[in-house]
Design a protein around this motif. Structure first.
Motif, PDB file in Angstrom:
ATOM      1  N   GLU A  28       3.187  10.671  30.352  1.00 64.66           N
ATOM      2  CA  GLU A  28       4.199  11.721  30.215  1.00 64.66           C
ATOM      3  C   GLU A  28       5.274  11.375  29.179  1.00 64.66           C
ATOM      4  OE1 GLU A  28       3.238  14.865  31.542  1.00 64.66           O
ATOM      5  OE2 GLU A  28       5.355  14.966  32.060  1.00 64.66           O
ATOM      6  N   LEU A  29       5.216  10.146  28.699  1.00 60.72           N
ATOM      7  CA  LEU A  29       6.254   9.660  27.779  1.00 60.72           C
ATOM      8  C   LEU A  29       6.524  10.639  26.636  1.00 60.72           C
ATOM      9  CD1 LEU A  29       7.947   7.054  27.447  1.00 60.72           C
ATOM     10  CD2 LEU A  29       6.171   6.223  25.898  1.00 60.72           C
ATOM     11  N   LYS A  30       5.422  11.071  26.025  1.00 63.06           N
ATOM     12  CA  LYS A  30       5.513  11.966  24.863  1.00 63.06           C
ATOM     13  C   LYS A  30       6.059  13.339  25.233  1.00 63.06           C
ATOM     14  CE  LYS A  30       1.472  10.665  22.152  1.00 63.06           C
ATOM     15  NZ  LYS A  30       0.814   9.778  23.106  1.00 63.06           N
ATOM     16  N   HIS A  31       6.046  13.665  26.504  1.00 64.63           N
ATOM     17  CA  HIS A  31       6.438  15.016  26.910  1.00 64.63           C
ATOM     18  C   HIS A  31       7.926  15.107  27.222  1.00 64.63           C
ATOM     19  CE1 HIS A  31       2.252  16.247  26.907  1.00 64.63           C
ATOM     20  NE2 HIS A  31       1.994  15.061  27.438  1.00 64.63           N
ATOM     21  N   GLY A  32       8.685  14.174  26.773  1.00 65.62           N
ATOM     22  CA  GLY A  32      10.128  14.252  26.986  1.00 65.62           C
ATOM     23  C   GLY A  32      10.862  12.919  26.956  1.00 65.62           C
ATOM     24  N   PRO A  33      10.538  12.002  27.893  1.00 64.47           N
ATOM     25  CA  PRO A  33      11.389  10.815  28.022  1.00 64.47           C
ATOM     26  C   PRO A  33      11.424   9.907  26.798  1.00 64.47           C
ATOM     27  CG  PRO A  33       9.515  10.728  29.550  1.00 64.47           C
ATOM     28  CD  PRO A  33       9.532  12.093  28.965  1.00 64.47           C
ATOM     29  N   ILE A  34      10.460  10.043  25.895  1.00 64.41           N
ATOM     30  CA  ILE A  34      10.479   9.194  24.693  1.00 64.41           C
ATOM     31  C   ILE A  34      11.767   9.412  23.894  1.00 64.41           C
ATOM     32  CG2 ILE A  34       9.225  10.782  23.142  1.00 64.41           C
ATOM     33  CD1 ILE A  34       7.632   8.170  22.283  1.00 64.41           C
ATOM     34  N   ALA A  35      12.391  10.574  24.068  1.00 61.88           N
ATOM     35  CA  ALA A  35      13.651  10.844  23.373  1.00 61.88           C
ATOM     36  C   ALA A  35      14.764   9.887  23.815  1.00 61.88           C
ATOM     37  CB  ALA A  35      14.073  12.297  23.614  1.00 61.88           C
ATOM     38  N   THR A  48      -2.087   2.714  28.203  1.00 62.04           N
ATOM     39  CA  THR A  48      -0.703   2.283  28.412  1.00 62.04           C
ATOM     40  C   THR A  48      -0.217   1.459  27.223  1.00 62.04           C
ATOM     41  OG1 THR A  48      -1.234   2.239  30.753  1.00 62.04           O
ATOM     42  CG2 THR A  48       0.846   1.234  30.112  1.00 62.04           C
ATOM     43  N   LEU A  49      -1.144   0.676  26.640  1.00 66.02           N
ATOM     44  CA  LEU A  49      -0.784  -0.122  25.465  1.00 66.02           C
ATOM     45  C   LEU A  49      -0.313   0.792  24.330  1.00 66.02           C
ATOM     46  CD1 LEU A  49      -0.600  -2.822  24.017  1.00 66.02           C
ATOM     47  CD2 LEU A  49      -3.049  -2.676  23.510  1.00 66.02           C
ATOM     48  N   SER A  50      -0.984   1.907  24.139  1.00 66.62           N
ATOM     49  CA  SER A  50      -0.522   2.776  23.045  1.00 66.62           C
ATOM     50  C   SER A  50       0.851   3.369  23.374  1.00 66.62           C
ATOM     51  CB  SER A  50      -1.566   3.824  22.648  1.00 66.62           C
ATOM     52  OG  SER A  50      -1.779   4.694  23.707  1.00 66.62           O
ATOM     53  N   ASN A  51       1.135   3.611  24.654  1.00 66.50           N
ATOM     54  CA  ASN A  51       2.493   4.046  25.034  1.00 66.50           C
ATOM     55  C   ASN A  51       3.514   2.954  24.705  1.00 66.50           C
ATOM     56  OD1 ASN A  51       0.951   5.378  27.914  1.00 66.50           O
ATOM     57  ND2 ASN A  51       1.703   6.599  26.213  1.00 66.50           N
ATOM     58  N   MET A  52       3.119   1.705  24.950  1.00 69.12           N
ATOM     59  CA  MET A  52       4.063   0.599  24.672  1.00 69.12           C
ATOM     60  C   MET A  52       4.346   0.517  23.181  1.00 69.12           C
ATOM     61  SD  MET A  52       3.196  -2.497  27.243  1.00 69.12           S
ATOM     62  CE  MET A  52       1.427  -2.489  27.300  1.00 69.12           C
ATOM     63  N   GLN A  53       3.291   0.740  22.384  1.00 67.91           N
ATOM     64  CA  GLN A  53       3.497   0.686  20.930  1.00 67.91           C
ATOM     65  C   GLN A  53       4.460   1.784  20.477  1.00 67.91           C
ATOM     66  OE1 GLN A  53      -0.664   0.610  20.326  1.00 67.91           O
ATOM     67  NE2 GLN A  53      -0.747  -1.639  20.136  1.00 67.91           N
TER      68      GLN A  53
END
Ligand code: M6R
Length: 365
Positions: A257-264, A285-290
């Protein structure tokens, strides 16, 4: 009695290998490598169509983990609600529903009201409870006890992991009865559970490292916890623990869900805890960490040796857990998550066992 510990919470965290052993022994037949429910706790999962779980706080997160297990191992659909929502939303409870309530105290007002709401229509009412003489235990048709012993710290620790242990046993049992798990597959899962007490001892060994990395955390004003699969509810549990003990605002998110909001939110001031054993979805998950690292986020990765190796230094800190089978990961990874909030709170000087505004048992709405 706190024994040699500074707080009840520390004592209760360290009791986990032992009380998990007690709880598992009640439900496992180690010789036959099977789940064997005590006589008073028989449930026929073949006649059930659906499980409805209601609980509050940490117990609700245990229920969320159990949803993954019942659906995967027993192919039994699970609906889960926060009890304060369930009791008012006029959901249909129908024949074939197994209504399951999870509560350490067995006295939580909203959970009890949800149980009473289901009474007239559910096929069966079950409760996973730590206090055997509690109201919820008395009013349920069948009570599955957690043998965590008295939990004094307001933050739930050992009750949570014992709830997970009981729920894992129930999911395996349901899978055997419904024929969705072979005898061999169930035996392998029982072996996984049997290893939990010794894996928990190993998990506790990372405490000195966690104490060190918690010191800078006590200066953060926000934190994010990420996980996937059964580690997603654990991410929310980590965020709840940090909020209640150290008063640091934290949120738990499904990593996807990172890309759908909280990454901001990501910048160099935001600690991001990633709960990621090296499992089938580790790559994701690794790509989220990157993505987090590319935006200057400070990652604290909780993983195993293989995950550490594969993460290639993307994390600022890495806490290494023993290798654990998928089933038991949320039980074992709960320990570092609990220790992070404990040590952060100790550094901040908050009242660890009795955080402000909170009661151990919420008997009013
Ligand atoms: O006694 P219960 O398990 O029903 O309590 C539910 C919640 O109040 C409880 O888990 C609460 O969220 C804890 N303080 C969390 O650490």
């Amino acid at each position: 009695d706190k024994g040699n510990y500074r707080h009840f919470m520390a004592k209760e965290i360290h009791e986990q290998p032992e009380v998990l052993g007690h709880t598992l022994s009640r439900y496992l037949d180690y010789a036959k490598k099977s789940v064997s429910l005590p006589a008073a706790e028989k449930v026929d999962f073949r006649s059930l169509n659906r499980i409805l779980i209601s609980a509050c706080g940490t117990a609700y997160y245990a229920g969320l983990v159990a949803k993954y297990w019942f659906e995967k191992y027993a192919r039994l659909p699970v609906e889960i609600d926060i009890a304060s929502e369930f009791r008012y939303r006029e959901t249909p409870v129908i024949d074939g529903d197994f209504a399951l309530f999870i509560s350490q105290s067995g006295e939580t007002a909203d959970t009890l009201a949800s149980l009473r709401y289901c009474k007239a229509n559910a096929a069966k009412i079950g409760a996973v409870v730590n206090v055997p003489e509690s109201t919820i235990a008395r009013e349920a048709d069948v009570t599955f006890a957690t043998i965590a012993g008295p939990e004094i710290g307001v933050a739930s620790t050992k009750a949570f992991t014992c709830q997970l242990a009981v729920l894992a046993c129930l999911a395996i049992h349901a899978g055997r009865q419904r024929g969705t798990l072979s005898e061999a597959a169930a035996a392998a899962l029982v072996d996984d559970l049997a290893a939990v007490p010794s894996l928990a001892v190993q998990a506790l060994n990372c405490e000195t490292q966690i104490e060190k990395l918690s010191q800078p955390l006590s200066r953060a004003s926000n934190a994010l916890y990420l996980g996937r699969g059964t580690n997603f509810p654990l991410a929310m549990e980590g965020a709840l623990k940090l909020k209640e003990l150290s008063y640091i605002h934290a949120e738990g998110y499904a990593a996807g869900e990172l890309k759908h909001g909280p990454i901001a939110l990501i910048d160099e001031n935001l600690p991001v805890f990633v709960i990621a054993p090296h499992d089938a979805i580790f790559e994701k998950t690794l790509s989220n960490m990157q993505e987090v690292a590319a935006r200057g986020g400070r990652i604290i990765l909780i993983t195993d040796a293989a995950g550490d190796h594969e993460s290639g230094g993307v994390a600022g800190d890495t806490v290494i857990m023993p290798n654990v089978p998928d089933l038991v990961a949320p039980i074992i990874y709960a320990l570092p998550v609990q220790m992070i909030s404990y040590h952060t709170a100790v550094f901040m000087g908050t009242d660890v066992d009795q955080p402000r505004n909170l009661a151990k048992s919420v008997t009013v709405e």
